[in-house]
Design an enzyme around this catalytic site. Structure first.
Site, short mmCIF file in Angstrom:
data_model
loop_
_atom_site.label_atom_id
_atom_site.label_comp_id
_atom_site.label_asym_id
_atom_site.label_seq_id
_atom_site.Cartn_x
_atom_site.Cartn_y
_atom_site.Cartn_z
N THR A 211 0.79 -1.13 -0.10
CA THR A 211 0.02 0.17 -0.04
C THR A 211 0.94 1.21 0.01
OG1 THR A 211 -1.91 0.92 1.17
CG2 THR A 211 -0.39 0.00 2.41
N ASN A 212 0.24 2.33 0.17
CA ASN A 212 0.92 3.61 0.44
C ASN A 212 0.87 4.53 1.34
OD1 ASN A 212 -1.26 5.28 -0.48
ND2 ASN A 212 -0.94 4.11 -2.37
N ASN A 213 1.19 5.85 1.59
CA ASN A 213 0.69 6.66 2.84
C ASN A 213 -0.60 7.19 2.89
OD1 ASN A 213 3.01 5.63 4.44
ND2 ASN A 213 4.32 7.38 3.42
N SER A 214 -1.33 7.02 1.81
CA SER A 214 -2.50 7.89 1.88
C SER A 214 -3.38 7.66 3.00
CB SER A 214 -3.31 7.65 0.35
OG SER A 214 -4.35 8.34 0.41
N ALA A 277 -4.75 7.45 -4.12
CA ALA A 277 -3.54 7.10 -4.31
C ALA A 277 -3.57 5.67 -4.74
CB ALA A 277 -2.52 7.21 -3.06
#
Ligand code: PMT
Length: 401
Positions: A211-214, A277
């Site tokens: 995943t990512n930091n969103s 994101a």
């Protein structure tokens, strides 16, 4: 929605008066200016001084306490207010309002009020169920006065029934909904807005994912701004942040799920805002069981669909497409490329390499890139405010608006 609104807050005498203090503070926190009037019996439950200190205005109780000869206080309050809230509303005052009585400051001011009135009845369950109260409520509703349904639950009398003062969050949400309905000239009234939010999760196995930091804060703020400007909003979100109940929420996890949800609603959409994101890649295969530890693990990834680009390729002339660009370098160059490559009408570019903006922050600084205008810089501020700027821009440039 409540920012800058002048609210006359009327308090009548029931045990829920102590909850009204917190409710009034919530309205003030949301930017409203609040002036309070109480019935003498309400003042038996909580001191008027509490409301005065928190609202920073004198609290009216006595109709004949006219300290300035130039104004008649109850008429002045009625004329001053953009909207009124009566919380809690007792069975007694409800009956008086239904029949046009004006025997104290509160009922006199309300009879003189021409702006929208929202009421929060709270009383004993048997009093609420009584046919007289029900008929009086119907009379008020028939005259356009909003009468909330009380909660069912444990009452002050020690037994359960319908008549409890609802949670302040529900009251504020319904109040905002009521105010929005009164205003038929909002810039996005009648428009369907589809928003995506959050970082997608790409499963490796049942307990691991990429995943990512969103956080979803930016996308959820965009959905709320669109709603406040009158739109019918669908939010496709990979975030666990909450949404008001009037926003249609579609929760998704992966980019593929987000793709199919956006695709499902796109045809009937006037505006699509892709704030999410979306992961560009996903594991080639997902293990059904938790993968066992190995000395070395190589993950093979395949490309996810580019949702924005696909919607850009099938966009109709009257649809407006907003994409974001999350960059750590060459912000302008990459944003301009995305505007063209993805056939978007607007790209909102943000620098995600700094801690005080972009991913997971409450604030953001963005630049609007469009085809016909010079880039517009929106300085660092709350995401809610940035979201309002985006949706105002869209409303101003949407074909047929
Ligand atoms: O959620 P927050 O914590 O509040 O953070 C906000 C944010 C930084 C996530 C937000 O402001 C933001 O920049 N969102 C877009 C993030 C992103 O994926 O940017 P991108 O430059 O990689 O993609 C460009 C555009 O294509 C985006 O609109 C994206 O939604 C879209 N895209 C990307 C990949 C893909 N497979 N499909 C897409 O539709």
């Amino acid at each position: 929605m409540l920012k800058g609104k002048k609210i006359a807050f009327f308090v009548t005498g029931g045990i829920a008066v102590y909850k009204a203090v917190d409710l009034m503070r919530e309205l003030i926190k949301k930017g409203a200016e609040v002036k309070v009037a109480m019935t003498p019996s309400a003042a038996q439950f909580v001191s008027p001084l509490t409301f005065q200190v928190l609202s920073k205005h004198k609290v009216h109780i006595d109709t004949f306490d006219e300290e300035t000869p130039e104004v008649v206080n109850h008429i002045h309050l009625a004329d001053w207010a953009d909207a009124s809230m009566v919380a809690p509303l007792t069975a007694n005052t409800l009956a008086k309002l239904a029949h046009g009585l004006a025997d104290n400051f509160v009922t006199s001011a309300l009879l003189a009020t021409t702006s929208p009135i929202f009421t929060v009845p709270a009383m004993n369950g048997n009093m609420y169920d009584n046919e007289a109260t029900q008929l009086n409520s119907q009379l008020l509703r028939g005259r356009g006065i909003y009468v909330m349904e009380p909660d069912t639950g444990f009452l002050a009398e020690g037994y359960s029934g319908k008549g409890r003062f609802p949670e302040k969050e529900r009251i504020v949400e319904e109040f905002e909904y009521f105010l929005r309905k009164q205003n038929t000239t909002l810039p996005l009234t009648g428009k369907k807005v589809l928003v995506t939010a959050g970082g997608t999760k790409e499963r490796i196995d049942p307990v691991r994912y990429l995943t990512n930091n969103s956080s979803g804060k930016m996308g959820h703020a965009v959905a709320e701004a669109a709603w406040q400007l009158g739109a019918d909003v669908t939010l496709v979100t990979a975030s666990s942040l909450s949404t008001r109940s009037q926003i249609k929420r579609v929760s998704v996890e992966s980019a593929l799920e987000m793709h199919s949800a956006v695709d499902r609603y796109f045809n009937e959409t006037d505006v699509l805002v892709m704030s999410a994101a979306v992961s560009d890649y996903t594991p080639e295969s997902t293990s059904d069981q938790k993968m066992k530890k190995q000395d070395q693990l190589t993950l093979s990834l395949k490309k996810n669909p580019d949702i924005l680009k696909e919607m850009g390729s099938k966009k109709r002339a009257n649809q407006y497409l907003v994409g974001f660009a999350a960059e750590t370098e060459k912000l302008e160059e990459y944003a301009q490329q995305k505007l063209l490559n993805k056939q978007a009408d607007m790209i909102v570019a943000n620098d995600v390499g700094k801690k005080d903006r972009g991913f997971d922050s409450d604030d953001n600084e963005v630049i609007f890139f469009t085809h016909d205008h010079e880039p517009k810089v929106i300085q660092l501020k709350k995401k809610e405010s940035i979201a309002m700027d985006i949706m105002h821009w869209v409303a101003d440039h949407l074909e047929g608006n």
